[in-house]
Structure formats: structure tokens, C-alpha cells
Design a protein around this motif. Structure first.
Motif, PDB file in Angstrom:
ATOM      1  N   ARG A  91       0.826  -1.204   0.000  1.00 33.98           N
ATOM      2  CA  ARG A  91       0.000   0.000   0.000  1.00 33.98           C
ATOM      3  C   ARG A  91       0.862   1.257   0.000  1.00 33.98           C
ATOM      4  O   ARG A  91       0.624   2.199  -0.766  1.00 33.98           O
ATOM      5  CB  ARG A  91      -0.919   0.002   1.223  1.00 33.98           C
ATOM      6  CG  ARG A  91      -1.911   1.176   1.251  1.00 33.98           C
ATOM      7  CD  ARG A  91      -2.487   1.373   2.639  1.00 33.98           C
ATOM      8  NE  ARG A  91      -1.473   1.719   3.616  1.00 33.98           N
ATOM      9  CZ  ARG A  91      -0.932   2.929   3.733  1.00 33.98           C
ATOM     10  NH1 ARG A  91      -1.293   3.911   2.914  1.00 33.98           N
ATOM     11  NH2 ARG A  91      -0.017   3.163   4.661  1.00 33.98           N
ATOM     12  N   LYS A  92       1.884   1.273   0.849  1.00 32.63           N
ATOM     13  CA  LYS A  92       2.759   2.435   0.959  1.00 32.63           C
ATOM     14  C   LYS A  92       3.566   2.648  -0.331  1.00 32.63           C
ATOM     15  O   LYS A  92       3.704   3.779  -0.826  1.00 32.63           O
ATOM     16  CB  LYS A  92       3.708   2.262   2.145  1.00 32.63           C
ATOM     17  CG  LYS A  92       4.495   3.518   2.488  1.00 32.63           C
ATOM     18  CD  LYS A  92       5.285   3.334   3.768  1.00 32.63           C
ATOM     19  CE  LYS A  92       6.046   4.611   4.107  1.00 32.63           C
ATOM     20  NZ  LYS A  92       6.831   4.460   5.358  1.00 32.63           N
ATOM     21  N   SER A 102       1.315   3.911  -3.131  1.00 33.31           N
ATOM     22  CA  SER A 102       0.977   5.314  -2.935  1.00 33.31           C
ATOM     23  C   SER A 102       2.125   6.217  -3.395  1.00 33.31           C
ATOM     24  O   SER A 102       1.915   7.197  -4.112  1.00 33.31           O
ATOM     25  CB  SER A 102       0.653   5.573  -1.461  1.00 33.31           C
ATOM     26  OG  SER A 102       0.407   6.945  -1.244  1.00 33.31           O
ATOM     27  N   THR A 103       3.353   5.848  -2.979  1.00 27.39           N
ATOM     28  CA  THR A 103       4.526   6.658  -3.335  1.00 27.39           C
ATOM     29  C   THR A 103       4.802   6.609  -4.829  1.00 27.39           C
ATOM     30  O   THR A 103       4.976   7.642  -5.481  1.00 27.39           O
ATOM     31  CB  THR A 103       5.769   6.157  -2.568  1.00 27.39           C
ATOM     32  OG1 THR A 103       5.495   6.167  -1.166  1.00 27.39           O
ATOM     33  CG2 THR A 103       6.962   7.048  -2.854  1.00 27.39           C
ATOM     34  N   ALA A 142       2.245   8.447  -7.039  1.00 22.30           N
ATOM     35  CA  ALA A 142       2.478   9.897  -7.104  1.00 22.30           C
ATOM     36  C   ALA A 142       3.576  10.220  -8.109  1.00 22.30           C
ATOM     37  O   ALA A 142       3.468  11.156  -8.907  1.00 22.30           O
ATOM     38  CB  ALA A 142       2.844  10.429  -5.721  1.00 22.30           C
ATOM     39  N   ILE A 155      -0.051  16.649  -5.487  1.00 18.42           N
ATOM     40  CA  ILE A 155       0.059  15.191  -5.637  1.00 18.42           C
ATOM     41  C   ILE A 155       0.904  14.593  -4.517  1.00 18.42           C
ATOM     42  O   ILE A 155       0.536  13.586  -3.897  1.00 18.42           O
ATOM     43  CB  ILE A 155       0.666  14.847  -7.011  1.00 18.42           C
ATOM     44  CG1 ILE A 155      -0.320  15.232  -8.127  1.00 18.42           C
ATOM     45  CG2 ILE A 155       1.010  13.367  -7.107  1.00 18.42           C
ATOM     46  CD1 ILE A 155       0.301  15.239  -9.511  1.00 18.42           C
ATOM     47  N   TYR A 156       2.049  15.215  -4.233  1.00 21.10           N
ATOM     48  CA  TYR A 156       2.966  14.643  -3.246  1.00 21.10           C
ATOM     49  C   TYR A 156       2.457  14.781  -1.810  1.00 21.10           C
ATOM     50  O   TYR A 156       2.793  13.956  -0.952  1.00 21.10           O
ATOM     51  CB  TYR A 156       4.350  15.283  -3.368  1.00 21.10           C
ATOM     52  CG  TYR A 156       5.154  14.737  -4.523  1.00 21.10           C
ATOM     53  CD1 TYR A 156       5.531  13.399  -4.564  1.00 21.10           C
ATOM     54  CD2 TYR A 156       5.530  15.547  -5.577  1.00 21.10           C
ATOM     55  CE1 TYR A 156       6.254  12.888  -5.624  1.00 21.10           C
ATOM     56  CE2 TYR A 156       6.267  15.053  -6.647  1.00 21.10           C
ATOM     57  CZ  TYR A 156       6.623  13.717  -6.652  1.00 21.10           C
ATOM     58  OH  TYR A 156       7.342  13.219  -7.706  1.00 21.10           O
ATOM     59  N   ARG A 198      -1.045  12.420  -1.326  1.00 21.76           N
ATOM     60  CA  ARG A 198      -0.783  10.987  -1.326  1.00 21.76           C
ATOM     61  C   ARG A 198       0.290  10.574  -0.329  1.00 21.76           C
ATOM     62  O   ARG A 198       0.678   9.408  -0.285  1.00 21.76           O
ATOM     63  CB  ARG A 198      -0.382  10.529  -2.730  1.00 21.76           C
ATOM     64  CG  ARG A 198      -1.449  10.766  -3.790  1.00 21.76           C
ATOM     65  CD  ARG A 198      -0.990  10.264  -5.139  1.00 21.76           C
ATOM     66  NE  ARG A 198      -0.807   8.819  -5.138  1.00 21.76           N
ATOM     67  CZ  ARG A 198      -1.758   7.947  -5.435  1.00 21.76           C
ATOM     68  NH1 ARG A 198      -2.967   8.371  -5.763  1.00 21.76           N
ATOM     69  NH2 ARG A 198      -1.516   6.650  -5.422  1.00 21.76           N
ATOM     70  N   ASN A 199       0.796  11.514   0.477  1.00 21.18           N
ATOM     71  CA  ASN A 199       1.876  11.191   1.402  1.00 21.18           C
ATOM     72  C   ASN A 199       1.484  11.609   2.821  1.00 21.18           C
ATOM     73  O   ASN A 199       1.465  12.801   3.147  1.00 21.18           O
ATOM     74  CB  ASN A 199       3.169  11.899   0.967  1.00 21.18           C
ATOM     75  CG  ASN A 199       4.386  11.364   1.689  1.00 21.18           C
ATOM     76  OD1 ASN A 199       4.424  11.332   2.913  1.00 21.18           O
ATOM     77  ND2 ASN A 199       5.386  10.941   0.929  1.00 21.18           N
ATOM     78  N   THR A 200       1.185  10.617   3.648  1.00 22.54           N
ATOM     79  CA  THR A 200       0.740  10.881   5.023  1.00 22.54           C
ATOM     80  C   THR A 200       1.822  11.535   5.859  1.00 22.54           C
ATOM     81  O   THR A 200       1.539  12.410   6.681  1.00 22.54           O
ATOM     82  CB  THR A 200       0.298   9.567   5.691  1.00 22.54           C
ATOM     83  OG1 THR A 200      -0.667   8.924   4.866  1.00 22.54           O
ATOM     84  CG2 THR A 200      -0.322   9.827   7.052  1.00 22.54           C
TER      85      THR A 200
END
Length: 308
Positions: free
Chosen positions: A235-236, A239-240, A243, A287-288, A291-293
């Protein structure tokens, strides 16, 4: 011989801009002023957040800082003049100013392309060789890669400007665009520019297409290797990488369309340039961060400290 036949008597160019409609110009002035301010502030916010947050010390965030820095300046090369020109009916730029704009634009664009390659390599090492990530992506190597990106940008821009600086311009001097770019200038030159146009297409267009293909292939390899990772890791990583892929597509597709062709200009070129020179630097921070917690949490923490 060209210089004797065609003296270079053009000292400035007239830019037709995005539109000749006075009412639409006022609307576009407000729209692009907002976009420019948002783009610069958002990219600087990312740069400051990563620089001041100990939790964002990974190489990925170092490269993201550099990308945000480049984007903030990249949009500043053409957007402020375009915004100011929307207030006037006659828009001009000197020959020297035109070539300077062209050089800086390609310097930053070339540097961003290499930075995107570096970021893809960083993700490849992090996902495909996680046990060796720290030993490979050392701080010294990260700084070296960023230096290579800047040197590559300078070399690319220098090659482009050397093609243009000796071209004779004897009139007309009207550019149907809101900025100086390679093909509009080649079209105005007082000599046959077919061969030179093909060289420019190879230096910019073919290079963009090659690098775009390499980047997409690398991300396919990275994503295919996720099968061996756990669900949280998948998942991580998705996501990265998602992006990164979005940013790559937004930057390269318009670039390929603009430069991967002979010397010819189309009315749609202005809209395509607006997309990759003005809108893409605005989309990148969105975007970054969306999508980046970790970046979002660091921003919240930084804001809380400032408020407190």
C-alpha cells in the motif's frame, strides 16, 4: 554567408499572448495570478516543511525538496511576465531577454527531468533492495546525484542556446505565444532551419521520449516486485510510486508533444505549454502531499508549533 545576406536587425519580439480578447485577459489575469502564487507558496511550503522536520530525513524527501525548489523557480521564469502582459495590448520582449528566458527555462526543465530519474532510482532501491537502501543511498551520493541533475540541466540549456544565439532574425518579429520557445524562434529565423529543427527535436523531443519510456519501464519493474511485500508495504509503495508516475506523465507527455516533431507550430501549443510550464508545477505539491501521510503530518506538526 547567411549573416551577410540576412543582417540580424531584430532587437525585440512582439508576443501575441494567450488571447487578444480584453475581457478574457482580465479573467485570465486573476486566474493565473492565483495559480502562480499558490504554486510558489505550495512548493516553498514543502521545501520548508521537509527542511525543518526531523521525521522527513529520508533521501526521498531530500529529492522532493529539490524538485519543489526547481518547480517554484520553473514557474517563475515565464508566468510573471505572462500575467503582467495580460494587462497590456502590446507585449514585447527583447532578443536578449528572449534568449535568457529560453536558457533558464531549459536549464530548470532539464534539471527536473534528471531529478525525476533520480527519484525513480531512489524508489527502485527502496522497494527492490530494502536491506541495502541505507548503504546505497548515502547522503554523499544523494548530493552528488542532485549536482549531476543541475550540471545536466546546464549542459542541455547551453546546447539549446548555442543553436539559437547565432540565428539571424531580420523580420517579422511576431511570436504567436506568451513566451519564447525553440520552435517559434526557429520559425522566425531568416534561414532554412529544417536541419537545426531536427537536431533540436532530437535533443529535446527524442530525449524526453527515451527517458519517459525508461521511467515507465522502471516503475513497472518496481511495481511488479511488490508481490513479495506485505499488504502494508504494498500500500505504501503503491501510494509513493503512484504519485511519481502521475508527475512523470504530467511532465513528459506535453514535453514530447511540443518537441518531438519538425519545426512547426500549432494553436494548441500555447495550451500545452500552459499545462507543463504553469499547471504541472502547481499539481506536483498537491500530488505529493495528498498521497503522502508523512508530509501531511509534518505540515500539521509544523503549523501547530508556529501557532503555539
Amino acid at each position: 554567408m547567411d549573416h551577410l545576406t540576412h543582417p540580424n536587425n531584430v532587437t525585440e519580439f512582439i508576443l501575441l499572448g494567450l488571447t487578444q480578447n480584453p475581457q478574457l485577459q482580465k479573467i485570465l489575469f486573476i486566474v493565473f495570478l492565483f495559480i502562480f502564487l499558490f504554486t510558489v507558496l505550495a512548493n516553498l511550503l514543502i521545501t520548508v516543511t521537509i527542511s525543518l522536520s526531523p521525521t522527513l530525513s529520508a533521501p526521498m524527501y531530500f529529492f522532493l525538496t529539490c524538485l519543489s525548489f526547481v518547480d517554484a523557480f520553473y514557474t517563475s521564469v515565464t508566468t510573471p511576465k505572462m500575467i503582467i502582459d495580460l494587462l497590456y495590448q502590446r507585449r514585447t520582449i527583447s532578443l536578449g531577454g528572449c534568449l535568457t528566458q529560453l536558457f533558464v527555462e531549459h536549464l530548470l526543465g532539464g534539471s527536473e527531468i534528471i531529478l525525476l530519474i533520480v527519484m525513480a532510482y531512489d524508489r527502485y532501491v527502496a522497494i527492490c533492495k530494502p536491506l541495502h537502501y541505507v548503504s546505497i543511498m548515502r547522503p554523499g551520493l544523494c548530493r552528488l546525484l542532485v549536482m549531476v541533475a543541475w550540471i545536466g540541466g546546464v549542459v542541455h540549456a547551453t546546447v539549446q542556446i548555442l543553436f539559437m544565439v547565432n540565428l539571424p532574425f531580420c523580420g517579422p518579429n511576431v511570436i504567436d505565444h506568451f513566451m519564447c520557445d525553440l520552435f517559434p524562434l526557429l520559425k522566425l529565423a531568416c534561414r532554412d532551419t529544417y536541419r537545426l529543427g531536427m537536431i533540436v527535436a532530437a535533443n529535446s523531443g527524442a530525449m524526453c521520449l527515451l527517458i519517459f519510456s525508461m521511467l515507465l519501464t522502471s516503475y513497472i519493474v518496481i511495481l511488479s516486485s511488490l508481490k513479495s511485500h506485505g499488504s502494508e508495504g504494498q500500500r505504501k509503495a503503491l501510494s509513493t510510486c503512484g504519485a511519481h508516475v502521475i508527475v512523470v506523465v504530467l511532465f513528459f507527455v506535453p514535453c514530447i508533444f511540443t518537441y518531438m516533431r519538425p519545426v512547426v507550430t500549432y494553436p494548441v501549443d500555447k495550451l500545452v505549454t500552459v499545462f507543463f510550464a504553469i499547471l504541472t508545477p502547481m499539481f506536483n505539491p498537491i500530488i505529493y502531499t495528498v498521497r503522502n501521510t508523512e508530509v501531511k503530518n509534518a505540515m500539521r506538526s509544523l503549523l501547530k508549533k508556529r501557532v503555539a
